[in-house]
Design a protein around this motif. Structure first.
Motif, PDB file in Angstrom:
ATOM      1  N   VAL A   1       0.517  -1.220   0.210  1.00 60.01           N
ATOM      2  CA  VAL A   1       0.257   0.089   0.291  1.00 60.01           C
ATOM      3  C   VAL A   1       0.802   1.028  -0.348  1.00 60.01           C
ATOM      4  O   VAL A   1       0.879   2.019  -0.556  1.00 60.01           O
ATOM      5  N   LYS A   2       1.940   1.055   0.617  1.00 59.03           N
ATOM      6  CA  LYS A   2       2.755   2.472   0.422  1.00 59.03           C
ATOM      7  C   LYS A   2       3.228   2.551  -0.203  1.00 59.03           C
ATOM      8  O   LYS A   2       3.014   3.808  -0.902  1.00 59.03           O
ATOM      9  N   VAL A   3       4.232   1.886  -1.015  1.00 61.50           N
ATOM     10  CA  VAL A   3       5.192   1.903  -2.605  1.00 61.50           C
ATOM     11  C   VAL A   3       3.725   2.313  -3.450  1.00 61.50           C
ATOM     12  O   VAL A   3       3.946   3.642  -4.408  1.00 61.50           O
ATOM     13  N   LEU A   4       2.262   1.346  -3.108  1.00 67.11           N
ATOM     14  CA  LEU A   4       1.808   1.937  -4.975  1.00 67.11           C
ATOM     15  C   LEU A   4       0.725   2.943  -3.807  1.00 67.11           C
ATOM     16  O   LEU A   4       0.657   4.428  -5.727  1.00 67.11           O
ATOM     17  N   ASN A   5       1.440   4.103  -2.664  1.00 68.01           N
ATOM     18  CA  ASN A   5       1.359   5.510  -2.743  1.00 68.01           C
ATOM     19  C   ASN A   5       2.648   6.299  -3.231  1.00 68.01           C
ATOM     20  O   ASN A   5       1.608   7.130  -3.913  1.00 68.01           O
ATOM     21  N   ASN A   6       3.088   5.474  -3.097  1.00 69.22           N
ATOM     22  CA  ASN A   6       4.502   6.994  -4.037  1.00 69.22           C
ATOM     23  C   ASN A   6       3.979   6.275  -5.006  1.00 69.22           C
ATOM     24  O   ASN A   6       4.371   7.601  -5.723  1.00 69.22           O
ATOM     25  N   ILE A   7       4.368   5.360  -5.546  1.00 73.02           N
ATOM     26  CA  ILE A   7       3.850   5.743  -7.120  1.00 73.02           C
ATOM     27  C   ILE A   7       2.865   6.836  -7.799  1.00 73.02           C
ATOM     28  O   ILE A   7       3.065   7.150  -8.661  1.00 73.02           O
ATOM     29  N   GLY A   8       1.821   6.532  -7.653  1.00 75.99           N
ATOM     30  CA  GLY A   8       0.796   6.986  -6.990  1.00 75.99           C
ATOM     31  C   GLY A   8       1.191   8.742  -7.056  1.00 75.99           C
ATOM     32  O   GLY A   8       0.391   9.571  -7.965  1.00 75.99           O
ATOM     33  N   THR A   9       1.664   9.039  -6.082  1.00 77.93           N
ATOM     34  CA  THR A   9       2.454  10.825  -6.324  1.00 77.93           C
ATOM     35  C   THR A   9       3.027  11.401  -6.955  1.00 77.93           C
ATOM     36  O   THR A   9       3.189  12.054  -7.151  1.00 77.93           O
TER      37      THR A   9
END
Length: 215
Positions: free
Chosen positions: A160-168
């Motif tokens: 979840v954290k890394v997907l959030n990062n990529i989205g950002t």
């Protein structure tokens, strides 16, 4: 403005480098301790603790830690730990070029020794530094490496954290891509019901939809 937003919203995969002892206790121990590995670890911890109160002195201790850790009799992991601490210190001061150099040195050590877990953590931090600069492509590259590794490890919180990062990262490039990664993060988080991550992802989803309406 985008750089500032990234530094606030990106979620970090953390390293454990804190010490329960005070700087004074560690410095007192340093005066009597023998062995380069123990000296390197103590100097590293001292540097991290005093960085906010005495930056110049902290730099001297991290440099001493590096010198001690380069002893050929010491495991390279000790030197990698020193480089990670130095990277975090310079990153906290937003001296990103030097932070990057230290993280890359640690990354090379972990990759060479096959420590994929630690290498993945550094890839995440490398991606954040690249995201704060002008190398968004490199940021996405490293975040995708982290995503693939965490998928193999089946760690939903880190996914979840890394997907959030990529989205950002994609917010300044491609809003549809941002939505894609935020929605993936949301779907995974629904299975673990982490309320803190839920707030992050929902906030970012709302932000992205608002930006799309302005297009």
């Amino acid at each position: 403005m985008m750089t500032k937003s990234l530094s606030l919203l990106l979620l970090v995969l953390s390293f454990s480098i804190h010490s329960q002892q005070s700087a004074k206790e560690l410095i007192d121990s340093l005066n009597s301790i023998k062995g380069s590995q123990k000296k390197a670890e103590l100097c590293r911890k001292i540097a991290f603790i005093i960085q906010n109160s005495d930056w110049d002195r902290a730099i001297k201790y991290i440099e001493l830690a590096e010198t001690e850790a380069k002893n050929s009799q010491i495991p390279e992991s000790t030197l990698a730990n020193v480089y990670i601490t130095a990277g975090k210190m310079y990153s906290s001061k937003e001296v990103l070029d030097i932070a990057l150099q230290y993280y890359l040195k640690a990354y090379d050590i972990y990759k060479k020794n096959g420590n994929l877990d630690e290498a993945s953590k550094i890839e995440n931090n490398l991606a954040i530094i690249y995201a704060q600069g002008k190398s968004k492509e490199k940021a996405v590259k490293y975040f995708l490496n982290v995503y693939r590794y965490q998928k193999l490890k089946n760690d939903p919180i880190k996914l979840v954290k890394v997907l959030n990062n990529i989205g950002t990262i994609y917010l300044s490039k491609n809003l549809d891509s941002s939505l894609y990664y935020y929605q993936k993060a949301h779907l995974i988080n629904k299975t673990i019901k982490d309320n803190v991550l839920k707030i992050y992802v929902f906030t970012n989803l709302a932000r992205t939809y608002a930006l799309k309406k302005k297009q």
